[in-house]
Scaffold this active site. Sequence first.
Site, PDB file in Angstrom:
ATOM      1  N   VAL A   1       0.600  -0.972   0.146  1.00 29.91           N
ATOM      2  CA  VAL A   1      -0.440   0.309   0.059  1.00 29.91           C
ATOM      3  C   VAL A   1       0.827   0.984  -0.016  1.00 29.91           C
ATOM      4  CG1 VAL A   1      -0.313   0.113   2.972  1.00 29.91           C
ATOM      5  CG2 VAL A   1      -1.957   1.115   1.333  1.00 29.91           C
TER       6      VAL A   1
ATOM      7  N   ALA B   1       5.449  -5.104   7.462  1.00 23.69           N
ATOM      8  CA  ALA B   1       3.700  -5.402   6.788  1.00 23.69           C
ATOM      9  C   ALA B   1       3.929  -5.159   4.996  1.00 23.69           C
ATOM     10  CB  ALA B   1       2.568  -4.808   7.069  1.00 23.69           C
ATOM     11  N   ASP B   2       3.448  -5.301   4.387  1.00 24.67           N
ATOM     12  CA  ASP B   2       3.067  -4.541   3.450  1.00 24.67           C
ATOM     13  C   ASP B   2       1.645  -3.785   3.079  1.00 24.67           C
ATOM     14  OD1 ASP B   2       5.362  -5.452   0.458  1.00 24.67           O
ATOM     15  OD2 ASP B   2       4.841  -7.002   1.938  1.00 24.67           O
ATOM     16  N   ARG B   3       1.315  -4.059   3.452  1.00 19.77           N
ATOM     17  CA  ARG B   3      -0.265  -3.502   3.420  1.00 19.77           C
ATOM     18  C   ARG B   3      -1.484  -3.684   5.182  1.00 19.77           C
ATOM     19  NH1 ARG B   3      -4.248  -0.893  -0.088  1.00 19.77           N
ATOM     20  NH2 ARG B   3      -2.666  -2.034  -2.100  1.00 19.77           N
TER      21      ARG B   3
END
Length: 368
Positions: A100, A252-254
């Site tokens: 995100v 975390a990526d999103r």
Amino acid sequence: MKGQELKAIIWSKVDGKLEILNQVLLPENTHYIQVKNVKDGWQVINKMQVRGAPAIAIVGSLSLAVQILQDPDIYEDKKALCQTIEDNLRYLLTARPTAVNMKTAADELISLARDLTKDASCTLSQMRDKFIDHIDEMLKIDVANNKAIGNFGARDILRNLPEGSFIKVLTHCNTGSLATAGYGTALGVIRSLEEMGRLGHVYCTETRPYNQGARLTAYELVHDHIPATLICDDMVAALMKTKQLAAVVVGADRIAMNGDTANKIGTYQIAILAKYHNVPFYVAAPLTSVDFQMPDGDGIVIEERPAREMTEINNQSIAAHGIMCWNPAFDVTPASLITGIITEIGVFKPSELINAKEKRISEENVLS
């Protein structure tokens, strides 16, 4: 290598030059690629030559800055520049859709470009300069945020542990200097524990099929002389049963508004194992990784990668020819398995993320 700062991104605003460390070649070769425009930026992100949600956003944005600086007089007026900015940022979003941070950066930069376009007192030249300066500042802010994440996370992990004890932690994938502008998120927490003199040992997973743990995290830990051991992904349960871990820390990526977290494939199963073994499970990420427009993890688009990443290593086949493959790059860990989400403004329970947003807005209002 000792004493050298590990840099994944080399940027000079004065020269308008951007280079990224080609992480596909690590650890065997250290080679930098020059990014000359947005097309190059898209390619290095899509090919995972640069990876990690914060680094993707930084490199994507900087590739646009480079393109604007290369030919600053090509734009007829502010409206043309604004349209070019919007088109290129939307193109960059297609390189890797799950993370995100690139979307957050794109939204921020499009809003800035539109505001500067409407500002009658701002000339085309001033608009260009202010836009480039803003991207340059993003790089500096990322490093400062990572150090804050490291300190908040380390203190929270140590909060209920005996004074002076040495602790063992597990991390997954790569979340350090190679995945950010510097220092790292989850690996930043580990670096902070080491600086506090409280880190006993780090365990890092290999992170199949792309081996970011074996190739990149192990590379960073060796580079920084942090005591560490590499394990296979299928050894996590045995590790938790025998090694008395104090915490698991991942990136975390999103992150959805309820705390559901998309991260590198394999994170979900580690969280389940941590719950069973009563090991605190932390997610370390800047607030830019939180998608406050997404209520829960069910709506997160999961990128699927090519089968060859599973079936080949260094172009050598390791799987039976003709076998079908399923290669999702990420999975979603439910908020119920997460002990705390470590941000640059503090550590929050998943249910408290909305408080983090309100705290950030309050701080920004005070500064303005």
